[in-house]
Enzyme design. Structure first.
Site, mmCIF file in Angstrom:
data_model
loop_
_atom_site.group_PDB
_atom_site.id
_atom_site.type_symbol
_atom_site.label_atom_id
_atom_site.label_comp_id
_atom_site.label_asym_id
_atom_site.label_seq_id
_atom_site.Cartn_x
_atom_site.Cartn_y
_atom_site.Cartn_z
ATOM 1 C CG ASN A 9 -1.048 24.325 -10.838
ATOM 2 O OD1 ASN A 9 -0.517 23.696 -11.751
ATOM 3 N ND2 ASN A 9 -0.449 25.344 -10.231
ATOM 4 C CD1 TRP A 10 -3.199 17.972 -10.880
ATOM 5 C CD2 TRP A 10 -2.619 16.601 -12.544
ATOM 6 N NE1 TRP A 10 -4.276 17.164 -11.136
ATOM 7 C CE2 TRP A 10 -3.946 16.307 -12.159
ATOM 8 C CE3 TRP A 10 -2.052 15.867 -13.576
ATOM 9 C CZ2 TRP A 10 -4.706 15.315 -12.764
ATOM 10 C CZ3 TRP A 10 -2.800 14.877 -14.186
ATOM 11 C CH2 TRP A 10 -4.110 14.598 -13.780
ATOM 12 C CE LYS A 11 1.411 24.313 -7.232
ATOM 13 N NZ LYS A 11 1.855 24.953 -5.978
ATOM 14 C CG HIS A 94 1.315 29.523 -9.934
ATOM 15 N ND1 HIS A 94 2.313 29.340 -8.999
ATOM 16 C CD2 HIS A 94 0.212 28.899 -9.435
ATOM 17 C CE1 HIS A 94 1.831 28.634 -7.988
ATOM 18 N NE2 HIS A 94 0.564 28.358 -8.228
ATOM 19 C CD GLU A 96 4.601 26.865 -7.350
ATOM 20 O OE1 GLU A 96 4.213 26.484 -6.231
ATOM 21 O OE2 GLU A 96 4.314 26.277 -8.412
ATOM 22 C CD GLU A 166 -2.525 29.994 -6.569
ATOM 23 O OE1 GLU A 166 -2.853 28.841 -6.294
ATOM 24 O OE2 GLU A 166 -1.560 30.265 -7.288
ATOM 25 N N GLY A 172 1.398 25.768 -0.714
ATOM 26 C CA GLY A 172 2.214 24.612 -0.379
ATOM 27 C C GLY A 172 2.808 24.636 1.013
ATOM 28 C CB SER A 212 -2.652 25.424 1.998
ATOM 29 O OG SER A 212 -1.244 25.509 1.827
ATOM 30 N N GLY A 233 -3.680 22.896 -5.389
ATOM 31 C CA GLY A 233 -2.374 22.327 -5.676
ATOM 32 C C GLY A 233 -2.276 20.885 -5.210
ATOM 33 N N GLY A 234 -1.623 20.675 -4.066
ATOM 34 C CA GLY A 234 -1.347 19.328 -3.579
ATOM 35 C C GLY A 234 -2.566 18.443 -3.451
#
Length: 255
Positions: A9-11, A94, A96, A166, A172, A212, A233-234
């Site tokens: 998930n590149w956001k 999600h 966010e 999640e 993150g 994470s 994610g990251g």
């Protein structure tokens, strides 16, 4: 046997040229035996990345979707648009989206139904805040999120479904749930699905962990019996770290 799904998930990261370059580099490392690989770029990069991935087993997904097929919804993207861009998956609910855009369980349910109607595989995200976890409310909240999202959706409507657990406090932050804690929640989710639908369906649907996930902790997390992949994610923004997580999944699941 459930094939693990490693999804990036590149956001809100990567321009079109950066996304295409990533896809080209990842494509050179394919195939990935025993693992399904998915990347979810921002909307503008979907079609260009789809062209790069054509003919490979790497799947494409979107990070969000509207519940209507068309209409006066400025800034939104519909399921038919995602299908036309080459998407097979879509992330829904999600944390966010819930936190920053006010998405409720009702909105998430409408999006889920729309995705299923257009043969997009939904990745339904659920998870608790640190406050909820510390007061012992994790299972109650996740049951509420599952009930809200899947309300009125029958087993016959769901060809394929992915759930991503999640924990909000781990997204993150550099913190992640202990493998045994993530396994406990994923097992709870599978039991809930078995009661709601059937043990057969619950046993076939994949339940990911997200929060994470890195090359350093992926193997231990993915070795758990009810963790069927990761929503990354990251660490999905660099080919090296994303590929390391894919390799960890293959090894953990004996591929």
């Amino acid at each position: 046997m459930r094939v693990p799904l490693i999804a990036g998930n590149w956001k809100m990261n990567k321009t079109i040229s950066e996304a295409v370059a990533f896809a080209q580099e990842l494509k050179l490392l394919a195939p990935f035996p025993g693992v399904e690989v998915l990347i979810c770029p921002p909307y503008p990069a979907l079609a260009p990345v789809a062209e790069v991935l054509a003919g490979t087993e790497i799947a494409l997904g979107a990070q969000n979707v509207h519940w209507e097929d068309a209409g006066a919804f400025t800034g939104e993207v519909s399921p038919p648009m995602l299908k036309a861009a080459g998407c097979r998956y879509v992330i829904i609910g999600h944390s966010e989206r819930r936190q920053y855009f006010g998405e409720t369980d009702e909105i998430i349910q409408r999006k889920l139904k729309a995705a299923l109607r257009h043969d997009l595989i939904p990745i339904l995200c659920v998870g608790e805040s640190l406050e909820v976890r510390e007061r012992g409310g994790t299972f109650d909240l996740i049951a509420k999120q599952l009930e809200g999202a899947l309300s009125g959706i029958g087993e016959e409507e769901i060809k394929e479904l992915v759930i991503a657990y999640e924990p909000v406090w781990a997204i993150g932050t550099g913190r992640n749930a202990r493998p045994e804690d993530a396994q406990e929640v994923n097992c709870f989710i599978r039991d809930w699905l078995a009661r709601r639908y059937s043990p057969v369906k619950a046993g076939s649907w994949r339940i990911q962990y997200g929060g994470s996930v890195t090359p350093d902790n992926a193997a231990e997390l993915l070795a758990q019996p009810d963790i069927d992949g990761a929503l990354v994610g990251g660490a999905s923004l660099k080919v090296e770290s994303f590929a390391a997580i894919i390799r960890a999944a293959a090894k953990a699941k004996g591929a």
